[in-house]
Design an enzyme around this catalytic site. Structure first.
Site, PDB file in Angstrom:
ATOM      1  N   GLU A 134       0.831  -1.204   0.000  1.00 27.83           N
ATOM      2  CA  GLU A 134       0.000   0.000   0.000  1.00 27.83           C
ATOM      3  C   GLU A 134       0.865   1.253   0.000  1.00 27.83           C
ATOM      4  O   GLU A 134       1.652   1.468   0.931  1.00 27.83           O
ATOM      5  CB  GLU A 134      -0.900   0.032   1.236  1.00 27.83           C
ATOM      6  CG  GLU A 134      -1.740   1.290   1.337  1.00 27.83           C
ATOM      7  CD  GLU A 134      -2.431   1.450   2.688  1.00 27.83           C
ATOM      8  OE1 GLU A 134      -3.418   2.192   2.752  1.00 27.83           O
ATOM      9  OE2 GLU A 134      -1.972   0.837   3.674  1.00 27.83           O
ATOM     10  N   GLU A 229     -11.277   3.083   6.838  1.00 25.96           N
ATOM     11  CA  GLU A 229     -10.070   3.455   7.595  1.00 25.96           C
ATOM     12  C   GLU A 229     -10.007   4.978   7.752  1.00 25.96           C
ATOM     13  O   GLU A 229      -9.219   5.660   7.103  1.00 25.96           O
ATOM     14  CB  GLU A 229      -8.810   2.925   6.902  1.00 25.96           C
ATOM     15  CG  GLU A 229      -7.607   2.971   7.824  1.00 25.96           C
ATOM     16  CD  GLU A 229      -6.311   2.571   7.156  1.00 25.96           C
ATOM     17  OE1 GLU A 229      -5.579   1.753   7.752  1.00 25.96           O
ATOM     18  OE2 GLU A 229      -6.010   3.072   6.053  1.00 25.96           O
TER      19      GLU A 229
END
Length: 252
Positions: A134, A229
């Site tokens: 990521e 998130e």
């Protein structure tokens, strides 16, 4: 980031009561795997994702995969993560790149990261666990070893392993000025997990400048987990109106 008003093991039930079918978290390593697994089972939620060991978070450590002197630490951490993933029946692991050490060039860090990620992708494949990388924006996490989408694409191409996928976080991409929906659609075959938060502020969808109508429409063809998130602007449960909107529900 959600349900921080509860202790960690109590968050699973809180998430289930609000309609979440799965959960993700940064780290399960501070608890026994059996205790975390029981909390998930009792709440009836799937553990969708967690991270490889990051080290001492309070001291600024953010993983080890890009650090030339930490290869053994990274690989031992993957063994620990596999044991946790199997206990939790979790099939996805985010590989934390770590901060680039002083005196190490970006090119050297990327080469080490690529080598470690390739090793981990194969190791995790043997256990049926997807490896994910990521890009994390350089404003929130300066010095991190993977901040740009271009670098992530280079690593994915260089590794070339079918068990390595991209973790696409719309917030981090927005912070880096990337074209959100265009890149998501372009990279869809390589994306293994999605996370959302609005930008700026990293709060609920609808609190910032991201066009979430367009994002949710694009997610309709994705079919995987979407992790919320973000940092709730108020209480977690009070801020979930976005999740019950008609456009988001059409993506389910």
């Amino acid at each position: 980031m959600l349900y921080t008003e509860h202790g960690f093991l109590d968050r699973f039930d809180a998430a289930a009561r609000d309609g979440f079918g799965g959960v993700e978290f940064v780290s399960p390593y501070e608890f026994s795997p059996d205790a975390v697994a029981e909390a998930a089972r009792a709440a009836g939620v799937k553990v969708a994702l967690f991270n490889s060991p990051a080290g001492d978070w309070g001291a600024g450590e953010r993983g080890f995969a890009c650090q030339p002197g930490s290869v053994a630490i990274f690989r031992a951490g993957i063994e620990t993560a596999i044991a946790c993933a199997e206990a939790l029946d979790c099939r996805k692991l985010h590989l934390m790149a770590g901060n680039v050490p002083e005196g190490v060039s970006a090119e050297e860090a990327e080469a080490v990261f690529t080598d470690n990620v390739g090793w981990a992708a194969e190791k995790l494949a043997q256990h049926g666990i997807m490896a994910l990388i990521e890009p994390i924006n350089s404003v929130d996490m300066p010095g991190y070893g993977l901040s740009s989408l271009a670098e992530a694409e280079r690593v994915l191409k260089a590794v070339g392993h079918g068990n390595l996928r991209l973790q696409f976080d719309f917030y981090h991409m927005a912070m880096m000025g990337e074209a959100l929906v265009d890149n998501f659609v372009r990279l869809a075959p390589l994306i293994g997990h999605v996370q959302i938060a609005d930008c700026p502020g990293r709060h609920e969808p609808g609190t910032g400048s991201i066009d979430f109508d367009a994002v949710f429409s694009a997610l309709g063809s994705y079919g995987g987990w979407v992790g919320a998130e973000y940092r709730p602007a108020g209480g977690t449960s009070a801020g979930l109106g976005w999740m019950r909107g008609p456009l988001f529900l059409e993506t389910l």
